[in-house]
Design an enzyme around this catalytic site. Structure first.
Site, PDB file in Angstrom:
ATOM      1  N   LYS A  53       0.868  -1.190   0.000  1.00  0.00           N
ATOM      2  CA  LYS A  53       0.000   0.000   0.000  1.00  0.00           C
ATOM      3  C   LYS A  53       0.895   1.228   0.000  1.00  0.00           C
ATOM      4  CE  LYS A  53      -3.759   2.403   2.475  1.00  0.00           C
ATOM      5  NZ  LYS A  53      -5.010   2.238   3.225  1.00  0.00           N
ATOM      6  N   SER A  68      -6.773   1.318  -2.026  1.00  0.00           N
ATOM      7  CA  SER A  68      -7.099   1.077  -0.628  1.00  0.00           C
ATOM      8  C   SER A  68      -7.398   2.463  -0.080  1.00  0.00           C
ATOM      9  CB  SER A  68      -5.944   0.429   0.131  1.00  0.00           C
ATOM     10  OG  SER A  68      -6.285   0.318   1.510  1.00  0.00           O
ATOM     11  N   TYR A  88      -2.749   9.167  10.711  1.00  0.00           N
ATOM     12  CA  TYR A  88      -3.989   8.439  10.976  1.00  0.00           C
ATOM     13  C   TYR A  88      -4.333   8.522  12.460  1.00  0.00           C
ATOM     14  CZ  TYR A  88      -4.957   6.000   6.589  1.00  0.00           C
ATOM     15  OH  TYR A  88      -5.306   5.682   5.321  1.00  0.00           O
TER      16      TYR A  88
END
Lengths: 389, 371
Positions: free
Chosen positions: B237, B308, B371
């Site tokens: 990713k 993603s 995040y």
């Protein structure tokens, strides 16, 4: 440079504004090749591994040619070496359908055909790319169990520049590793990967496509899985080193061993198993940007080398690079045996060579269909213990 | 001992053939052609930011309701969503009718994933660089997640581009921790998604991002090799290769695609089944257009190239919802639309008709996003 500083740049009061401006505008630090240089290298590499083509490794050193000639009772003179290479290089021009490149030894690059034409020119006129072996053989790694690195970096840049002028467009450098209880060691893997990357970097600076050859010898009784494991570790290290040294992968070729069991391994494997193990190892380590992988034959017989290459090209896994040959003995054994040093055998020798070239061209596309029995010299194992060029 | 070690296959195989097959099957299911991943693994803190933007209170119930409207989308998403990444809390929440979310997702043939990292921590002596923590007890946690329905995991590392970053240490340390995480996951039947995000913050140009991406990915794959990770049972990713957000030179999606695919071709071994891009602050439409361009890029691409996406799949849905029950259907519909668009982009079949307005066109860039 008259660029209005942004707020971000102005906030960096502690650094000189000009330095900041230049650094921020920097593309990738210090590009090693111009776009034109890259294009030239990529084009050369792709020509060598054009569909159905592979490489004739005719770069045997004087000493190694000595061994070959001795087997057919021919004296190892400069003329005899020239004579044999002439047989190969003067083959019918249609050889260019199967041969994309020829690797020369230094001496041979400056020899002439029977018609007094320089060999590189003979090859080039057939539309085949001329290559040159540039390493200077192995040297011992102290403190290891007989492991080696390869020398030849000194003055390599100047030598490459000269070879380019003299008609070469690619080079070859061979590193050697072996499998045993404690080998290859971390040092051997790291050192050989590094020296290959240095060589590759220098070649590219001089317009030569580097063929990177990290050969893992087939000596030993290890099985197929062990060879695969070691090959994966070695290739991972090679590609990390190439990345670290800023080598342009699209302008390189790889010349690895196929993944096979050791020569003294009691278990025998089929070409399909060799194909599967080999392609798996490559898929795990060789970036798709590499245009082609040209296997060394490493002591396999002519027929074995062709069958294995064919199986590799039929392996049901996705293969984003060309998978072809860079064969020395496995292209020349029959020709040598047919020649025996006699002029009257020249045509037969050439035919033998052309036959193997065609077969390997087919094998590089997975289209080789062996018919009946291969002749004796084709199947005799060309394995010599701990082979050194 | 000499005799046996000579007969040794590869030293100490990390996985049995059955384990390898299971991991490979899971990975391939997630990146089946036309499918990508819904990254719904926002931590509590990040959900706070998202819900704040639409004036919704950050309660466990609101988070549950919000994930529910995504997971209850109709069968249209079954052909474009191969996997959903959960946050820990969400893995143990249920729909209104009591069905566990994990079961809801698994029963419709979508693979359940779980974020397992524990956030970034600073690397002392660097210019604000970080590594990511979460290795302690990871094996046990993975084993439990596997029992609870998860078949893949995600771990995010973060690097940034500036004059002197990313440093050698940051590259090496993050590559190493990703490899340790991946190794532990595989031991527990979990496919690791390896995420070495290079932030889009800064004014560097496309080339610099490409250069850095190549160096970072080369280090990641060397570390994965060193740690004996089975590549066929992993996914990557990465960021797309783009100019920095403050770069004065803008790039077309074609240029982004070329730079991205080139960087991947130079570093990601063909054995990796799929590359699932993060959206990194791109708007929904941008993320789809770029993914589409990547899939139509005229270079050979031996891995699946898909999405993603977190924000780039959910922004419109969030906006439509605004916390109101009566808006749920409309919100779900927004999500389905983006999922279908990205499913097409993952096959290079998306034709954009957007005029760039609305939530789909607004840049979702948040400075130095964590995040």
């Amino acid at each position: 440079m008259s660029i209005k500083p942004t707020a971000l740049q102005e906030s960096r009061a502690s650094l000189s504004v000009r330095h900041t401006l230049l650094a921020s505008k920097m593309t990738h630090q210090y590009p090693s090749l111009t776009p034109d240089q890259k294009k030239e290298l990529a084009t050369i590499a792709q020509r060598i591994v054009a569909p159905g083509k592979g490489v004739l490794a005719a770069d045997e050193s004087v000493g190694t040619m000595g061994k070959r000639l001795q087997k057919i009772n021919v004296e190892n003179t400069e003329e005899n070496r020239r004579c044999f290479r002439d047989i190969l290089f003067s083959a019918d021009p249609s050889i260019a359908n199967s041969i994309g490149g020829v690797i020369f030894f230094h001496e041979t690059l400056y020899q002439k055909s029977d018609n007094r034409i320089l060999f590189p020119q003979v090859i080039k006129e057939k539309g085949i790319v001329v290559g040159i072996k540039v390493d200077k053989g192995t040297a011992g790694l102290n403190g290891t169990d007989g492991e080696t690195t390869t020398q030849g970096l000194d003055g390599l840049s100047e030598r490459c520049a000269q070879y380019k002028k003299d008609g070469c467009d690619f080079a070859k450098w061979r590193c050697v590793l072996k499998i045993s209880d404690g080998c290859p060691s971390a040092l051997a893997i790291a050192e050989n990967a590094n020296v290959l990357a240095r060589y590759a970097s220098i070649c590219q600076q001089n317009g030569l496509v580097p063929i990177v050859e990290p050969e893992i010898l087939p000596d030993g009784d290890h099985d197929l899985q062990r060879c695969q494991y070691v090959t994966e570790k070695v290739l991972a290290a090679v590609y990390k080193a190439l990345s670290d040294h800023h080598v342009y992968l699209e302008g390189t070729l790889l010349k690895p061993n196929m993944v096979t069991a050791g020569h003294s391994c009691p278990k025998k494997y089929t070409p399909q198993e060799v194909g599967m193990a080999t392609v798996s190892a490559l898929r795990r380590t060789v970036p798709a940007a590499v245009p082609g992988i040209c296997f060394l034959s490493g002591g396999q017989s002519e027929e074995e080398a062709s069958l294995n290459l064919n199986a590799i090209n039929q392996t049901p896994l996705h293969r984003p690079w060309k998978l072809t040959f860079s064969y020395g003995r496995a292209l020349q054994a029959s020709a040598l045996a047919a020649w025996k040093g006699k002029t009257e055998n020249k045509q037969a020798a050439q035919e033998a060579f052309c036959t193997r070239a065609k077969i390997n061209g087919l094998a590089s596309k997975g289209e080789y269909k062996p018919a009946g029995h291969a002749d004796k010299s084709a199947t005799e194992s060309l394995y010599t213990a701990s082979y050194v060029y | 001992p000499l005799a046996t070690s000579n007969k040794m296959t590869h030293q100490y195989p990390a996985l049995t053939p059955e384990q390898k097959k299971e991991l490979q099957d899971i990975a391939q299911r997630i990146v089946t052609p036309g499918k990508g991943i819904l990254a719904a693994d926002e931590s509590v803190g990040h959900m706070a930011k998202r819900l704040n933007q639409i004036g919704v209170e950050n309660t466990e119930e609101n988070r549950r309701r919000y994930r529910q409207l995504l997971f209850s989308a109709d069968e249209r998403i079954d052909s474009c969503i191969g996997g959903v990444i959960f946050f820990h809390e969400t893995l143990y929440q249920q729909a209104d009718d009591g069905t566990p979310f994990a079961k809801m997702i698994k029963d419709r043939g979508i693979v359940v994933g779980i974020k397992v990292d524990k956030g970034v921590v600073p690397l002392a002596g660097t210019d604000g660089e970080t590594t990511t923590q979460g290795l302690d007890g990871l094996a046990e946690r993975c084993a439990q997640y596997k029992k609870d329905g998860a078949d893949f995991a995600k771990w995010r590392c973060v690097l940034k581009i500036s004059e002197h970053t990313p440093s050698q240490l940051a590259i090496m340390e993050n590559a190493n921790v990703l490899a340790r995480y991946a190794s532990i996951c595989q031991q527990n039947g979990i496919v690791p998604i390896v995420e070495p995000e290079i932030l889009p913050d800064g004014d560097h140009d496309l080339k610099r991002c490409q250069y850095v991406t190549e160096k970072v990915l080369a280090a990641v794959y060397k570390a994965l090799s060193d740690h004996h990770v089975y590549l066929e049972g992993t996914l990557l990713k990465p960021n797309m290769v783009t100019p920095g957000h403050a770069c004065p030179t803008k790039c077309s999606s074609g240029e982004i695609a070329m730079a991205t695919v080139t960087a991947l071709r130079r570093t990601v071994p063909p054995a990796v089944p799929g590359v699932t891009f993060l959206s990194g602050g791109q708007s929904e439409e941008e993320a789809s257009i770029n993914l589409n361009a990547i899939n139509t890029c005229p270079l050979a691409k031996p891995w699946a190239l898909t999405f993603s996406y977190g924000r780039a799949l959910q922004a419109s849905a969030l906006n439509a919802w605004r916390g109101q029950k009566e808006n749920e259907k409309a919100a779900t519909e927004e999500f389905v639309k983006r999922a279908e668009v990205n499913g097409q982009a993952a096959q290079g079949k998306y034709v954009s008709s957007s005029d760039g307005s609305g939530a789909a066109g607004q840049s979702l860039y948040v400075a130095n996003h964590a995040y």
